[in-house]
Design an enzyme around this catalytic site. Structure first.
Site, PDB file in Angstrom:
ATOM      1  N   CYS A   1       0.843  -1.193   0.000  1.00  7.77           N
ATOM      2  CA  CYS A   1       0.000   0.000   0.000  1.00  7.77           C
ATOM      3  C   CYS A   1       0.877   1.242   0.000  1.00  7.77           C
ATOM      4  O   CYS A   1       2.079   1.176   0.206  1.00  7.77           O
ATOM      5  CB  CYS A   1      -0.907   0.002   1.222  1.00  7.77           C
ATOM      6  SG  CYS A   1      -1.947  -1.468   1.349  1.00  7.77           S
TER       7      CYS A   1
ATOM      8  N   GLU B   1      10.773 -12.551 -19.420  1.00 10.79           N
ATOM      9  CA  GLU B   1      10.404 -11.156 -19.151  1.00 10.79           C
ATOM     10  C   GLU B   1       9.276 -10.701 -20.075  1.00 10.79           C
ATOM     11  O   GLU B   1       8.343 -10.019 -19.643  1.00 10.79           O
ATOM     12  CB  GLU B   1      11.631 -10.256 -19.318  1.00 10.79           C
ATOM     13  CG  GLU B   1      11.382  -8.773 -19.122  1.00 10.79           C
ATOM     14  CD  GLU B   1      10.911  -8.412 -17.725  1.00 10.79           C
ATOM     15  OE1 GLU B   1      10.448  -7.268 -17.551  1.00 10.79           O
ATOM     16  OE2 GLU B   1      10.991  -9.263 -16.813  1.00 10.79           O
TER      17      GLU B   1
END
Length: 685
Positions: A2, A557
């Site tokens: 957060c 990736e």
């Protein structure tokens, strides 16, 4: 995961509208850390109980992104023009760990319906169930599903017990210290209370938190803040003889001052460049403009006696989108500059040498090590895979690359003569940080590779290198990946600096590094071509990306970027494993991207291409300029890129995959900078 932010103004009159806008703007800077709900807590217009002159706390929360909170905040029945010369506001943008995204589970969380105590939290409390059961037995009623509510209700319980016992309110800082010692897990916490108006308490353990400090030009400069050690445990002596220095603890508290607290420096840089990075178990109290740091010291632990005030090098324009529609696209196109910044002052092209000052004191120990271990997660893990072959070649030392969570699950044996590298863009990745602490306990030399000055990994490792890619706001990493690769390549070159047998190879790689920004720019000119390809692929449900050798890492990736941005299932496949199962997936409808370069794996990659085409697969081939791949007489679509030395080719071939995933996501109408269910900095395990 957060984002937390707080703003405290002392003797600096600000109207409520200004304060709310500062809080909301701070959350917007942190939104990459979480964006499923957001909230703020500020002083309201009503009186708190019968305490004259003390306002109640108004909590405003909204599901969705910060923009939704902004709409909600400014339609509240609050006097927005009211001037407040002393005020604390706290704000939070959430990435859900306990409970679904909604306004009840959003932060700030309250102790009771009157909001006597409110808290914002980044992290995860692992013993929240036990605390919750205890508090329920004491008569507390829980309204949310969050672990955070247990924290603020625990503080309320301890407050009530102290008042019953002694007939007066306890010290706010001592109250929080008592509560935090009951918590297990990771947290960064900022508290606000109507019982302690205009006082702020914050603390951290395992999650990042910093304090930005702004005064007027006439205020004296400070360089550090002394620490007071709180409640030493048995066997721990409180440290004496703290270094005398100008500090906020000694400033006249009547001087105007503003404090900005945040999970990340990007949220405070527009206000101040002078920041204080908190360490685990620090407890900061700010009251009447006075800032003090206490430290809850654990038995056997060591800590410095001061916290230095740092000056940030970051510029505001680095965290702005400018003319780009998304941060991710901006960061992709920044790579010609970011790779230069990674090399600046480190690669000496004139005499073909490498200097990494952060490793200078330990390089001889690294050269004598038994093994090199690279521990990371996600994109950072892929950067280690991309450079593993080169590092083995240049160091002639066994190189092991591990995903941090699996490394911890296995309790991998670590020896004192191992050197362990920990790679993390943020420097706060929870699994990687836990692996670092595990290896330190085993006595291994630890090296940090991060993009964030002052991060926990950069502070806790024995030595390291900052990749200097610049702030990366988009959740999907792009420029940090290429800068991590270059940093590890520079490390390999440094390790071989005294080897005559490696001198020709080193010179070739360094020469390519000098030209790399130009090559990157040329690939980025293919953006329009790649966008057309994205228009054809955006409705597909799966995608395979194949390659081998130095380019296998880019298959991983590229697949990761497709998954996290487009929500299309994608798999990175080592082409050598094609016949061991993945070949069954090939048909005329399966989208395939192959990377085939003119290196030692060329012929084997060509064989894999033939097998795919024979099963009616029609891959798009990323290949060197001028190369026209064909198989079975079928001409295939290509994305032609500059050919460079093999170990740096992955820096070039990843760019089309970054652009492809970006354009597929935008074609599907998705939020590229804030993919669903994800956050930039993974600070929980």
């Amino acid at each position: 995961m957060c984002g937390i932010f707080a703003y405290l103004n002392h003797q600096v009159p600000r109207d409520r509208r200004f304060i709310m806008q500062v809080l909301i703007n701070g959350l917007k800077r942190l939104e990459y850390r979480g964006y499923d709900s957001a909230g703020i807590a500020i002083d309201g217009d009503a009186q708190f109980y019968d305490k004259e002159g003390v306002a109640d706390i108004a909590v405003i929360k909204k599901r969705g992104k910060v923009a939704e909170l902004e709409k909600e905040a400014f339609v509240q029945s609050l006097d927005l023009d009211k001037s407040l010369s002393e005020h604390l506001g706290i704000a939070h943008t959430r990435w859900a760990t306990h409970g679904e995204p909604n306004e009840v589970n959003s932060h700030p969380q309250s102790s009771d319906p009157n909001n006597e105590f409110v808290v914002i939290h980044n992290g995860i409390i692992t013993n929240c169930k036990e605390i919750k059961q205890f508090l329920i037995a004491k008569g507390f009623v829980f309204v949310s599903e969050t672990d955070t509510e247990t924290i603020v209700k625990l503080v309320k319980y301890l407050f009530d017990e102290e008042v019953k016992k002694n007939g007066q309110a306890p010290d706010f800082r001592s109250l929080v210290e008592e509560a935090m010692q009951q918590l297990e897990g990771a947290f960064a916490l900022i508290f606000k209370s109507s019982h302690y108006p205009e006082e702020m308490i914050c603390t951290r353990r395992g999650s990042p938190l910093l304090v930005g400090i702004r005064t007027d030009d006439t205020a004296p400069e400070v360089d550090s803040i002394p620490i007071v050690f709180s409640k030493p445990q048995e066997g721990v002596q409180e440290e004496r003889g703290l270094r005398r220095t100008r500090s906020w603890q000694h400033l006249d508290t009547h001087e105007p001052v503003e404090y900005f607290l945040a999970s990340d420096a990007s949220a405070v840089i527009e206000h101040t460049n002078r920041v204080l990075f908190l360490e685990d178990n620090d407890v900061v109290s700010i009251q009447g403009g006075h800032l003090s740091i206490h430290h809850v010291k654990k038995a056997g632990a060591t800590t410095e006696s001061t916290r230095e005030v740092h000056t940030l090098e970051m510029e505001l324009n680095e965290i702005m989108k400018g003319s780009y529609p998304h941060f991710m696209l901006k960061e992709i196109f920044e790579q010609p500059e970011s790779v230069v910044n990674t090399m600046r002052g480190r690669v000496r092209f004139a005499d073909k040498s490498i200097k990494l000052s952060g490793l200078a004191d330990h390089i001889s120990d690294i050269k004598r090590c038994r093994r090199l271990l690279f521990v990371a997660c996600g994109t950072s893990y892929n950067s280690a895979i991309a450079t593993r072959q080169f590092l083995e070649e240049m160091t002639e030392i066994p190189v092991i690359v591990d995903i941090a969570s699996d490394f911890l699950d296995r309790k991998c044996p670590i020896f004192r003569d191992d050197v362990c590298f920990f790679i993390s863009q943020s420097g706060e990745t929870a699994d990687t940080l836990s692996a670092l602490r595990y290896c330190k306990k085993k006595g291994a030399l630890t090296v940090g590779i991060t993009n964030t000055v002052g991060s926990t990994i950069s502070r806790e490792t024995d030595c390291g290198v900052h990749i200097n890619a610049g702030p990366e706001i988009g959740v999907a990493s792009t420029k940090a990946y290429t800068s991590q690769i270059i940093t590890l390549i520079m490390f390999g070159l440094l390790m071989a600096a005294d080897s005559k047998s490696k001198s020709v190879r080193s010179a070739e790689v360094i020469a390519t590094l000098e030209e790399l920004p130009n090559h990157i720019s040329r690939v980025l000119e293919l953006d329009a071509q790649i966008k057309k390809l994205a228009d054809e692929l955006y409705e597909d449900k799966s995608m395979l990306i194949m390659g081998r050798g130095y380019n296998f890492a880019n298959c991983l990736e590229g697949a990761l970027k497709v998954k996290e941005l487009t929500y299309i299932h994608a798999e990175g496949i080592l082409a050598g494993e094609l016949k061991h199962g993945p070949l069954a997936l090939i048909d005329k409808d399966m989208p395939i991207v192959m990377i085939i370069m003119n290196d030692e794996t060329f012929q084997k990659s060509q064989n894999a291409l033939e097998q795919i085409v024979a099963r009616y697969g029609r891959p798009v081939v990323i290949c060197p300029e001028g190369f026209k791949p064909s198989a079975g007489g079928v001409e295939l679509r290509t994305i032609e890129v500059p050919e460079v030395v093999d170990c740096l080719q992955c820096v070039i071939t990843v760019l089309p995959l970054q652009l492809l995933s970006y354009h597929i996501a935008t074609r599907r109408g998705l939020d590229v900078d804030c993919p669903r269910n994800l956050a930039k900095s993974v600070t929980v395990e």
